[in-house]
Design a protein around this motif. Structure first.
Motif, mmCIF file in Angstrom:
data_model
loop_
_atom_site.group_PDB
_atom_site.id
_atom_site.type_symbol
_atom_site.label_atom_id
_atom_site.label_comp_id
_atom_site.label_asym_id
_atom_site.label_seq_id
_atom_site.Cartn_x
_atom_site.Cartn_y
_atom_site.Cartn_z
ATOM 1 N N SER A 54 13.960 60.404 73.589
ATOM 2 C CA SER A 54 14.502 59.088 73.276
ATOM 3 C C SER A 54 16.000 59.226 73.022
ATOM 4 N N PHE A 55 16.757 58.186 73.349
ATOM 5 C CA PHE A 55 18.185 58.179 73.010
ATOM 6 C C PHE A 55 18.389 58.365 71.509
ATOM 7 N N ARG A 56 17.369 58.113 70.718
ATOM 8 C CA ARG A 56 17.439 58.234 69.257
ATOM 9 C C ARG A 56 18.033 59.575 68.819
ATOM 10 N N VAL A 57 17.770 60.660 69.565
ATOM 11 C CA VAL A 57 18.259 61.989 69.161
ATOM 12 C C VAL A 57 19.775 62.096 69.228
ATOM 13 N N LEU A 58 20.440 61.151 69.893
ATOM 14 C CA LEU A 58 21.888 61.196 70.039
ATOM 15 C C LEU A 58 22.629 60.370 68.992
ATOM 16 N N TYR A 59 21.876 59.707 68.113
ATOM 17 C CA TYR A 59 22.462 58.828 67.096
ATOM 18 C C TYR A 59 22.495 59.530 65.739
ATOM 19 N N PRO A 60 23.472 59.168 64.896
ATOM 20 C CA PRO A 60 23.520 59.747 63.543
ATOM 21 C C PRO A 60 22.308 59.379 62.694
ATOM 22 N N SER A 61 21.656 58.231 62.995
ATOM 23 C CA SER A 61 20.477 57.837 62.225
ATOM 24 C C SER A 61 19.547 56.971 63.072
ATOM 25 N N VAL A 62 18.282 56.937 62.699
ATOM 26 C CA VAL A 62 17.290 56.096 63.368
ATOM 27 C C VAL A 62 17.664 54.622 63.190
ATOM 28 N N ALA A 63 18.166 54.258 62.014
ATOM 29 C CA ALA A 63 18.549 52.863 61.749
ATOM 30 C C ALA A 63 19.625 52.389 62.723
ATOM 31 N N GLU A 64 20.610 53.249 63.024
ATOM 32 C CA GLU A 64 21.659 52.862 63.961
ATOM 33 C C GLU A 64 21.103 52.714 65.373
ATOM 34 N N PHE A 65 20.213 53.608 65.761
ATOM 35 C CA PHE A 65 19.561 53.526 67.066
ATOM 36 C C PHE A 65 18.847 52.180 67.212
ATOM 37 N N GLU A 66 18.107 51.800 66.199
ATOM 38 C CA GLU A 66 17.349 50.541 66.239
ATOM 39 C C GLU A 66 18.276 49.326 66.199
ATOM 40 N N ARG A 67 19.292 49.373 65.346
ATOM 41 C CA ARG A 67 20.211 48.241 65.208
ATOM 42 C C ARG A 67 20.994 48.002 66.505
ATOM 43 N N ILE A 68 21.496 49.067 67.112
ATOM 44 C CA ILE A 68 22.258 48.917 68.352
ATOM 45 C C ILE A 68 21.344 48.457 69.483
ATOM 46 N N GLY A 69 20.111 48.943 69.515
ATOM 47 C CA GLY A 69 19.154 48.498 70.529
ATOM 48 C C GLY A 69 18.912 47.001 70.452
ATOM 49 N N LYS A 70 18.761 46.479 69.231
ATOM 50 C CA LYS A 70 18.543 45.038 69.052
ATOM 51 C C LYS A 70 19.792 44.242 69.420
ATOM 52 N N ARG A 71 20.965 44.791 69.081
ATOM 53 C CA ARG A 71 22.220 44.087 69.360
ATOM 54 C C ARG A 71 22.489 44.019 70.867
ATOM 55 N N MET A 72 22.167 45.085 71.604
ATOM 56 C CA MET A 72 22.506 45.092 73.024
ATOM 57 C C MET A 72 21.526 44.305 73.893
ATOM 58 N N GLY A 159 32.298 39.986 61.968
ATOM 59 C CA GLY A 159 31.227 39.389 61.173
ATOM 60 C C GLY A 159 30.214 38.667 62.040
ATOM 61 N N LYS A 160 30.714 37.896 62.999
ATOM 62 C CA LYS A 160 29.816 37.168 63.907
ATOM 63 C C LYS A 160 28.977 38.146 64.734
ATOM 64 N N ALA A 161 29.615 39.194 65.256
ATOM 65 C CA ALA A 161 28.910 40.179 66.088
ATOM 66 C C ALA A 161 27.839 40.932 65.303
ATOM 67 N N LEU A 162 28.110 41.204 64.026
ATOM 68 C CA LEU A 162 27.179 41.990 63.209
ATOM 69 C C LEU A 162 26.250 41.122 62.357
ATOM 70 N N GLY A 163 26.485 39.818 62.347
ATOM 71 C CA GLY A 163 25.641 38.927 61.556
ATOM 72 C C GLY A 163 25.888 39.038 60.061
ATOM 73 N N ILE A 164 27.153 39.307 59.686
ATOM 74 C CA ILE A 164 27.532 39.390 58.274
ATOM 75 C C ILE A 164 28.775 38.527 58.058
ATOM 76 N N SER A 165 29.118 38.253 56.803
ATOM 77 C CA SER A 165 30.286 37.413 56.528
ATOM 78 C C SER A 165 31.577 38.185 56.806
ATOM 79 N N HIS A 166 32.640 37.435 57.097
ATOM 80 C CA HIS A 166 33.926 38.094 57.351
ATOM 81 C C HIS A 166 34.450 38.774 56.079
ATOM 82 N N ARG A 167 34.067 38.265 54.912
ATOM 83 C CA ARG A 167 34.490 38.909 53.651
ATOM 84 C C ARG A 167 33.830 40.288 53.504
ATOM 85 N N THR A 168 32.583 40.395 53.914
ATOM 86 C CA THR A 168 31.904 41.699 53.881
ATOM 87 C C THR A 168 32.582 42.655 54.853
#
Length: 195
Positions: A54-72, A159-168
């Motif tokens: 799985s591409f998962r082995v190339l990511y720093p964490s499983v969470a990032e693998f999953e988050r980027i997969g959902k975003r793309m 913020g829009k791309a990541l689904g978080i506020s611009h202040r965050t």
């Protein structure tokens, strides 16, 4: 009378794939089906250690693998193409000096079936760090914000791309600037690319 040039020899596409100057992967359901020599070199592992993984082995964490997969996925559905800068991780392969090292990578992909974007695709990977590891310890969210900062996006756009506020986003950007001792966004981008 001009002498006709001989017909060019047919291109050996397998040879072109294998010797491309960027890392290349053919994928099916986010699993590497084939890869070239440059990808193996970049991630510090022999081909046998990557194909079937799985591409998962190339990511720093499983969470990032999953988050980027959902975003793309929606982007691939809409256009069939996707590109970003992200942090990747070298494997514990045959190149011992690189083990576990994180580095900035430009990733570009194309879904072969837009209706099912992860079904099959072709991906390229370019090492933006020139074999220099990332020195600052970053959280997964800081890595995402940093990747968008490198693309020149504003806090509102990030913020829009990541689904978080611009202040965050601004809080994460401020932490990144402290961690990299940068006084401006331009200096931060320069340091992110150079690390």
């Amino acid at each position: 009378m001009a002498t006709p040039y001989p017909a060019p020899a047919p291109i050996d596409y397998r040879l072109a794939f294998e010797h491309a100057p960027v890392g290349m992967v053919l994928s099916r359901d986010r699993t590497m089906v084939d890869c070239n020599a440059r990808l193996c070199e970049m991630f510090g592992a022999p081909r046998e250690a990557l194909v079937g993984q799985s591409f998962r082995v190339l990511y720093p964490s499983v969470a990032e693998f999953e988050r980027i997969g959902k975003r793309m996925e929606p982007i691939l559905n809409a256009s069939g193409r996707y590109a970003d800068n992200r942090m990747m991780k070298r494997l514990d392969g045959v190149y011992g000096a690189l083990r576990g090292e994180t580095f900035w990578c430009h990733v570009t992909g194309r879904a072969l079936n837009r209706a099912a974007p992860h079904e099959s695709g072709i991906w390229t990977f370019e090492d933006l760090g020139s074999r220099r590891s990332v020195t600052a310890e970053l959280t997964p969210r800081e890595r995402e914000v940093a990747a968008h900062v490198m693309q020149g996006l504003t806090s509102k756009q990030i913020g829009k791309a990541l689904g978080i506020s611009h202040r965050t986003v601004e809080l994460h950007r401020a932490r990144l600037m402290r961690k990299y001792s940068a006084s401006t966004t331009a200096e931060l981008v320069q340091k992110l690319i150079a690390t």
